[in-house]
Scaffold this motif. Sequence first.
Motif, PDB file in Angstrom:
ATOM      1  N   TRP A 157      -3.982   9.805  -1.629  1.00  0.00           N
ATOM      2  CA  TRP A 157      -4.149   8.987  -2.833  1.00  0.00           C
ATOM      3  C   TRP A 157      -3.514   7.633  -2.535  1.00  0.00           C
ATOM      4  CZ3 TRP A 157      -6.764  10.118  -7.263  1.00  0.00           C
ATOM      5  CH2 TRP A 157      -6.517   9.361  -8.414  1.00  0.00           C
ATOM      6  N   VAL A 158      -4.317   6.584  -2.588  1.00  0.00           N
ATOM      7  CA  VAL A 158      -3.864   5.268  -2.132  1.00  0.00           C
ATOM      8  C   VAL A 158      -3.804   4.289  -3.301  1.00  0.00           C
ATOM      9  CG1 VAL A 158      -4.227   3.427  -0.452  1.00  0.00           C
ATOM     10  CG2 VAL A 158      -5.041   5.742   0.044  1.00  0.00           C
ATOM     11  N   THR A 159      -2.650   3.632  -3.461  1.00  0.00           N
ATOM     12  CA  THR A 159      -2.516   2.588  -4.472  1.00  0.00           C
ATOM     13  C   THR A 159      -2.245   1.253  -3.791  1.00  0.00           C
ATOM     14  OG1 THR A 159      -0.100   2.812  -4.779  1.00  0.00           O
ATOM     15  CG2 THR A 159      -1.529   4.264  -6.077  1.00  0.00           C
ATOM     16  N   VAL A 195      -1.196  -0.119  -8.136  1.00  0.00           N
ATOM     17  CA  VAL A 195      -2.344   0.176  -8.998  1.00  0.00           C
ATOM     18  C   VAL A 195      -3.386   0.989  -8.237  1.00  0.00           C
ATOM     19  CG1 VAL A 195      -4.215  -0.823 -10.370  1.00  0.00           C
ATOM     20  CG2 VAL A 195      -1.963  -1.922 -10.336  1.00  0.00           C
ATOM     21  N   TYR A 196      -3.954   1.996  -8.922  1.00  0.00           N
ATOM     22  CA  TYR A 196      -5.019   2.796  -8.320  1.00  0.00           C
ATOM     23  C   TYR A 196      -6.341   2.501  -9.017  1.00  0.00           C
ATOM     24  CZ  TYR A 196      -8.091   6.669  -7.164  1.00  0.00           C
ATOM     25  OH  TYR A 196      -9.161   7.413  -6.744  1.00  0.00           O
ATOM     26  N   THR A 197      -7.396   2.345  -8.209  1.00  0.00           N
ATOM     27  CA  THR A 197      -8.760   2.292  -8.741  1.00  0.00           C
ATOM     28  C   THR A 197      -9.654   3.093  -7.814  1.00  0.00           C
ATOM     29  OG1 THR A 197      -9.493   0.313  -7.511  1.00  0.00           O
ATOM     30  CG2 THR A 197      -8.367  -0.059  -9.623  1.00  0.00           C
ATOM     31  N   VAL A 255       0.851  -1.193   0.000  1.00  0.00           N
ATOM     32  CA  VAL A 255       0.000   0.000   0.000  1.00  0.00           C
ATOM     33  C   VAL A 255       0.887   1.243   0.000  1.00  0.00           C
ATOM     34  CG1 VAL A 255      -1.721   1.325   1.284  1.00  0.00           C
ATOM     35  CG2 VAL A 255      -1.864  -1.168   1.212  1.00  0.00           C
ATOM     36  N   SER A 256       0.714   2.079  -1.003  1.00  0.00           N
ATOM     37  CA  SER A 256       1.441   3.348  -1.076  1.00  0.00           C
ATOM     38  C   SER A 256       0.447   4.483  -0.870  1.00  0.00           C
ATOM     39  CB  SER A 256       2.135   3.513  -2.433  1.00  0.00           C
ATOM     40  OG  SER A 256       3.132   2.529  -2.613  1.00  0.00           O
ATOM     41  N   ARG A 285       3.513  12.799  -9.741  1.00  0.00           N
ATOM     42  CA  ARG A 285       3.150  13.289 -11.071  1.00  0.00           C
ATOM     43  C   ARG A 285       3.247  12.196 -12.121  1.00  0.00           C
ATOM     44  NH1 ARG A 285       6.167  17.545  -8.994  1.00  0.00           N
ATOM     45  NH2 ARG A 285       8.058  16.897 -10.110  1.00  0.00           N
ATOM     46  N   ALA A 286       4.030  11.165 -11.837  1.00  0.00           N
ATOM     47  CA  ALA A 286       4.191  10.077 -12.798  1.00  0.00           C
ATOM     48  C   ALA A 286       3.078   9.035 -12.698  1.00  0.00           C
ATOM     49  CB  ALA A 286       5.547   9.395 -12.589  1.00  0.00           C
ATOM     50  N   LEU A 287       2.227   9.162 -11.673  1.00  0.00           N
ATOM     51  CA  LEU A 287       1.151   8.195 -11.506  1.00  0.00           C
ATOM     52  C   LEU A 287       0.128   8.299 -12.632  1.00  0.00           C
ATOM     53  CD1 LEU A 287       0.463   8.527  -7.669  1.00  0.00           C
ATOM     54  CD2 LEU A 287       1.564   6.594  -8.821  1.00  0.00           C
ATOM     55  N   SER A 288      -0.473   7.183 -12.951  1.00  0.00           N
ATOM     56  CA  SER A 288      -1.552   7.164 -13.940  1.00  0.00           C
ATOM     57  C   SER A 288      -2.682   6.288 -13.388  1.00  0.00           C
ATOM     58  CB  SER A 288      -1.050   6.610 -15.271  1.00  0.00           C
ATOM     59  OG  SER A 288      -2.096   6.589 -16.223  1.00  0.00           O
ATOM     60  N   PRO A 289      -3.819   6.907 -13.082  1.00  0.00           N
ATOM     61  CA  PRO A 289      -4.148   8.326 -13.268  1.00  0.00           C
ATOM     62  C   PRO A 289      -3.430   9.214 -12.258  1.00  0.00           C
ATOM     63  CG  PRO A 289      -5.916   7.213 -12.108  1.00  0.00           C
ATOM     64  CD  PRO A 289      -4.945   6.142 -12.517  1.00  0.00           C
ATOM     65  N   ALA A 290      -3.331  10.506 -12.589  1.00  0.00           N
ATOM     66  CA  ALA A 290      -2.694  11.454 -11.690  1.00  0.00           C
ATOM     67  C   ALA A 290      -3.605  11.712 -10.484  1.00  0.00           C
ATOM     68  CB  ALA A 290      -2.415  12.759 -12.418  1.00  0.00           C
ATOM     69  N   PRO A 291      -3.035  11.940  -9.312  1.00  0.00           N
ATOM     70  CA  PRO A 291      -3.857  12.209  -8.122  1.00  0.00           C
ATOM     71  C   PRO A 291      -4.763  13.418  -8.309  1.00  0.00           C
ATOM     72  CG  PRO A 291      -1.588  11.750  -7.495  1.00  0.00           C
ATOM     73  CD  PRO A 291      -1.595  11.901  -8.991  1.00  0.00           C
ATOM     74  N   SER A 292      -6.020  13.242  -7.975  1.00  0.00           N
ATOM     75  CA  SER A 292      -6.985  14.347  -8.046  1.00  0.00           C
ATOM     76  C   SER A 292      -7.412  14.788  -6.660  1.00  0.00           C
ATOM     77  CB  SER A 292      -8.218  13.915  -8.857  1.00  0.00           C
ATOM     78  OG  SER A 292      -8.838  12.772  -8.274  1.00  0.00           O
ATOM     79  N   HIS A 293      -6.946  14.082  -5.638  1.00  0.00           N
ATOM     80  CA  HIS A 293      -7.256  14.419  -4.255  1.00  0.00           C
ATOM     81  C   HIS A 293      -6.222  13.722  -3.384  1.00  0.00           C
ATOM     82  CE1 HIS A 293      -9.608  10.776  -5.375  1.00  0.00           C
ATOM     83  NE2 HIS A 293      -8.990  10.306  -4.288  1.00  0.00           N
TER      84      HIS A 293
END
Length: 253
Positions: free
Chosen positions: A206-208, A212-214, A66-67, A195-203
């Motif tokens: 931000w937990v991956t 992977v973020y969903t 978990v990041s 900034r390199a995350l995809s998708p970029a953090p919108s809030h």
Amino acid sequence: MLLPLSLVLLLCGHSCSVVSHPKPSCRYPPSQWCRSLEIAIQCKVLKQCMELRAVAPPPNAAPVSVSVFYQSLCPAWRHFLSQQLFPTWTMLRDILSVHLVPYSASKDVPSESFVPCQRQEPECSVNMIEACVVELTGASGLEIISCMESSADVVSAARACLHLYAPALSWASVQSCVNGSRGPLLVNRSGAAARALSPAPSHLPWVTFNGVYTDEQQDRAMSSLFTLVCQLYQGIKPPVCTGVPVHLDRGYC
């Protein structure tokens, strides 16, 4: 393998009463007594730690990674840390790996722009302290930062929290990191990673999970992180996940 204090006490029962009464020479909190051979010897619990490691099942799968990307003074981050992240890590640290990424973001510029962290900005200063703490303390970083963030004054609490959870590390080492070139480098490097995350953090936070973020996992993490980690772990679920009671033979006099 590091075991949570609740499991230590459960497994020990009455035969390990010494664990709940550390000798004055022990400078470490109970959660760290079995972290290393040196600490176990200093805190005079080597026998108990060896017994715990003997009965604890070996890891059978990679821990859930978990990041958390966050800004130190963000109320939502502090709530998530105290209500979800730290309690979950305390109970599931054997199957959970946490990576804290404090950084400074600006809402006034495009996400791909480089915005250096300035020490005079309060939030940036705290981000630097926490980035240096993570860098210097490793496994103890989450405990220290949780201690800091639960205080009314995060900066004032930093030194005491460091002494509590990493007594072997001097506060001067953290100050050297913050006041030198290392602190800004760590924060700006974290910003580049965000900034390199995809998708970029919108809030924030931000937990991956496992890189992977969903949206679904983010929403579940904010309200039921413990359950989510148990479900994501691919190995045999620990008793704390399944609710299965642990029964051990105990001797009584």
